[in-house]
Design a protein around this motif. Structure first.
Motif, PDB file in Angstrom:
ATOM      1  N   VAL A 118      37.397  53.368  33.451  1.00 31.73           N
ATOM      2  CA  VAL A 118      36.924  54.181  34.573  1.00 31.73           C
ATOM      3  C   VAL A 118      37.923  55.284  34.896  1.00 31.73           C
ATOM      4  O   VAL A 118      39.086  55.216  34.518  1.00 31.73           O
ATOM      5  N   SER A 119      37.444  56.268  35.640  1.00 31.07           N
ATOM      6  CA  SER A 119      38.299  57.376  36.075  1.00 31.07           C
ATOM      7  C   SER A 119      39.296  56.885  37.125  1.00 31.07           C
ATOM      8  O   SER A 119      39.068  55.853  37.770  1.00 31.07           O
ATOM      9  N   PRO A 120      40.385  57.618  37.326  1.00 32.69           N
ATOM     10  CA  PRO A 120      41.324  57.245  38.388  1.00 32.69           C
ATOM     11  C   PRO A 120      40.654  57.163  39.758  1.00 32.69           C
ATOM     12  O   PRO A 120      40.976  56.275  40.552  1.00 32.69           O
ATOM     13  N   ALA A 121      39.710  58.046  40.034  1.00 32.76           N
ATOM     14  CA  ALA A 121      39.007  58.010  41.323  1.00 32.76           C
ATOM     15  C   ALA A 121      38.195  56.720  41.468  1.00 32.76           C
ATOM     16  O   ALA A 121      38.200  56.092  42.536  1.00 32.76           O
ATOM     17  N   ALA A 123      38.790  53.887  39.863  1.00 33.09           N
ATOM     18  CA  ALA A 123      39.762  52.791  39.968  1.00 33.09           C
ATOM     19  C   ALA A 123      40.276  52.681  41.403  1.00 33.09           C
ATOM     20  O   ALA A 123      40.389  51.577  41.950  1.00 33.09           O
ATOM     21  N   ALA A 124      40.574  53.816  42.020  1.00 33.95           N
ATOM     22  CA  ALA A 124      41.057  53.810  43.410  1.00 33.95           C
ATOM     23  C   ALA A 124      39.989  53.247  44.342  1.00 33.95           C
ATOM     24  O   ALA A 124      40.302  52.460  45.253  1.00 33.95           O
ATOM     25  N   GLU A 125      38.732  53.619  44.119  1.00 38.15           N
ATOM     26  CA  GLU A 125      37.637  53.084  44.939  1.00 38.15           C
ATOM     27  C   GLU A 125      37.541  51.569  44.793  1.00 38.15           C
ATOM     28  O   GLU A 125      37.374  50.843  45.774  1.00 38.15           O
ATOM     29  N   MET A 126      37.661  51.079  43.560  1.00 34.82           N
ATOM     30  CA  MET A 126      37.610  49.635  43.326  1.00 34.82           C
ATOM     31  C   MET A 126      38.772  48.923  44.011  1.00 34.82           C
ATOM     32  O   MET A 126      38.592  47.865  44.611  1.00 34.82           O
ATOM     33  N   HIS A 127      39.951  49.514  43.916  1.00 39.40           N
ATOM     34  CA  HIS A 127      41.115  48.928  44.580  1.00 39.40           C
ATOM     35  C   HIS A 127      40.906  48.891  46.095  1.00 39.40           C
ATOM     36  O   HIS A 127      41.205  47.891  46.741  1.00 39.40           O
ATOM     37  N   ASP A 128      40.377  49.971  46.654  1.00 39.05           N
ATOM     38  CA  ASP A 128      40.122  50.030  48.097  1.00 39.05           C
ATOM     39  C   ASP A 128      39.125  48.963  48.527  1.00 39.05           C
ATOM     40  O   ASP A 128      39.313  48.316  49.556  1.00 39.05           O
ATOM     41  N   LYS A 129      38.069  48.791  47.744  1.00 40.30           N
ATOM     42  CA  LYS A 129      37.021  47.835  48.102  1.00 40.30           C
ATOM     43  C   LYS A 129      37.304  46.426  47.579  1.00 40.30           C
ATOM     44  O   LYS A 129      36.557  45.500  47.881  1.00 40.30           O
ATOM     45  N   LYS A 130      38.370  46.297  46.763  1.00 42.22           N
ATOM     46  CA  LYS A 130      38.821  45.005  46.234  1.00 42.22           C
ATOM     47  C   LYS A 130      37.737  44.260  45.455  1.00 42.22           C
ATOM     48  O   LYS A 130      37.614  43.051  45.537  1.00 42.22           O
ATOM     49  N   ARG A 131      36.963  45.041  44.683  1.00 46.27           N
ATOM     50  CA  ARG A 131      35.940  44.399  43.848  1.00 46.27           C
ATOM     51  C   ARG A 131      35.565  45.295  42.669  1.00 46.27           C
ATOM     52  O   ARG A 131      35.769  46.505  42.701  1.00 46.27           O
ATOM     53  N   TRP A 132      35.008  44.662  41.645  1.00 47.34           N
ATOM     54  CA  TRP A 132      34.555  45.357  40.446  1.00 47.34           C
ATOM     55  C   TRP A 132      33.326  46.185  40.794  1.00 47.34           C
ATOM     56  O   TRP A 132      32.392  45.686  41.416  1.00 47.34           O
ATOM     57  N   MET A 133      33.321  47.444  40.373  1.00 46.68           N
ATOM     58  CA  MET A 133      32.211  48.345  40.669  1.00 46.68           C
ATOM     59  C   MET A 133      31.911  49.228  39.458  1.00 46.68           C
ATOM     60  O   MET A 133      31.999  50.448  39.520  1.00 46.68           O
TER      61      MET A 133
END
Length: 152
Positions: A118-121, A123-133
């Motif tokens: 995935v793109s860095p953006a 990855a950051a969204e996934m980290h923020d939401k703490k789940r695989w997306m």
């Protein structure tokens, strides 16, 4: 990450999916659906034509972006997750393994794997939401292809 040993049915289906994906023609997945004995959940409830539904989900409209994602997923190790009470066939194989990992506890090597997908953006969204997306593939130990869809 140490990949779990795939049962023969799972390995055969994975190889068939990769062969179809590498052809560049999303219609080749029809034969894999038949091999599996079912059409996996593709995240398009009510779709009567799963290939057409996948094409509409693809950025290029032809399904080639979907095939590229499928190849990248299946080139990663899977997670093996117990499911059900059948002692012989009680595992689900989930690609990528990252879909089953706590995203706030990834090792540096796992972070690199994440950026391969995935793109860095994203990855950051996934980290923020703490789940695989992102896309996920699930194959049962008996070789049934259960799911190929984008988790949002």
């Amino acid at each position: 990450m140490q990949a779990p040993k795939l049962p023969e049915h799972v390995a055969d289906l994975r190889d068939a999916i990769l062969t179809a994906a590498r052809s560049g023609n999303i219609d080749e997945l029809k034969a894999v659906f038949e091999m599996s004995g079912r059409t996996p959940d593709i995240g398009a409830p009510g779709a009567t034509d799963p290939i057409a539904a996948l094409k509409t989900q693809s950025a290029d409209g032809k399904g080639q972006e979907i095939l590229a994602n499928l190849i990248e997923l299946l080139n990663m190790p899977p997670a093996a997750k117990p499911f059900g009470s059948d002692i012989e066939n009680n595992l689900l194989y989930i690609w990528p393994y990252l879909a089953e990992r706590p995203l706030d506890k990834l090792t540096p090597a796992e972070e690199v794997d994440l950026y391969r997908l995935v793109s860095p953006a994203k990855a950051a969204e996934m980290h923020d939401k703490k789940r695989w997306m992102w896309w996920c593939v699930v194959i049962a130990a008996d070789g049934n292809w259960l799911m190929f869809k984008r988790i949002e």
